[in-house]
Design an enzyme around this catalytic site. Sequence first.
Site, PDB file in Angstrom:
ATOM      1  CG  ASP A   1       3.962   0.584   1.062  1.00  0.00           C
ATOM      2  OD1 ASP A   1       4.141  -0.421   1.051  1.00  0.00           O
ATOM      3  OD2 ASP A   1       3.694   1.298   1.942  1.00  0.00           O
TER       4      ASP A   1
ATOM      5  CG  ASP B   1       0.323  -3.427   1.833  1.00  0.00           C
ATOM      6  OD1 ASP B   1       0.714  -4.128   2.923  1.00  0.00           O
ATOM      7  OD2 ASP B   1       0.851  -2.032   1.525  1.00  0.00           O
TER       8      ASP B   1
END
EC number: 3.4.23.36
Length: 150
Positions: free
Chosen positions: A116, A132
């Site tokens: 991330d 995401d």
Amino acid sequence: MTTRTLRFYALVGFLVFLDQVTKYLAHAYLARDFIVIPNLFRLTLAKNSGAAFSFGTGFSWLFFLLGIIALIFIGWFLPRTTGSIVFLALLQGGIAGNVFDRLFKPPYFGNGEVVDFLNTPLFSGVVFNIADLFILAGVFGTFLFLKGSK
């Protein structure tokens, strides 16, 4: 295989490629936080064993399994839908990008951590990635499309 199905999987492949390239670049070049827009958006390298937006940290194997099931379901559902394939492709591409990480990133085979790197104070303490965002757009787009078709 129909032209529609080929376009769907070409788009999914492109989305997974885009996701993996951005994760590679983040992993290779983000040694520390990089402020893009002060007090609004920064790049922060993080590894996530949970689901989208760091939900369910520590259950990587469960999200790997759920991701595989979702990929199979969307693949089964695709020929049965007459609507736009874009939202399903966003959903499939996002899920596939994160499943790829869980399969091929340490500690590997279903327990890997997702890379991330997108961070905003609008979502306190949440770091996320392009996959995401694809998942989120795919879910909302599919919901709105299905709601509008009734």
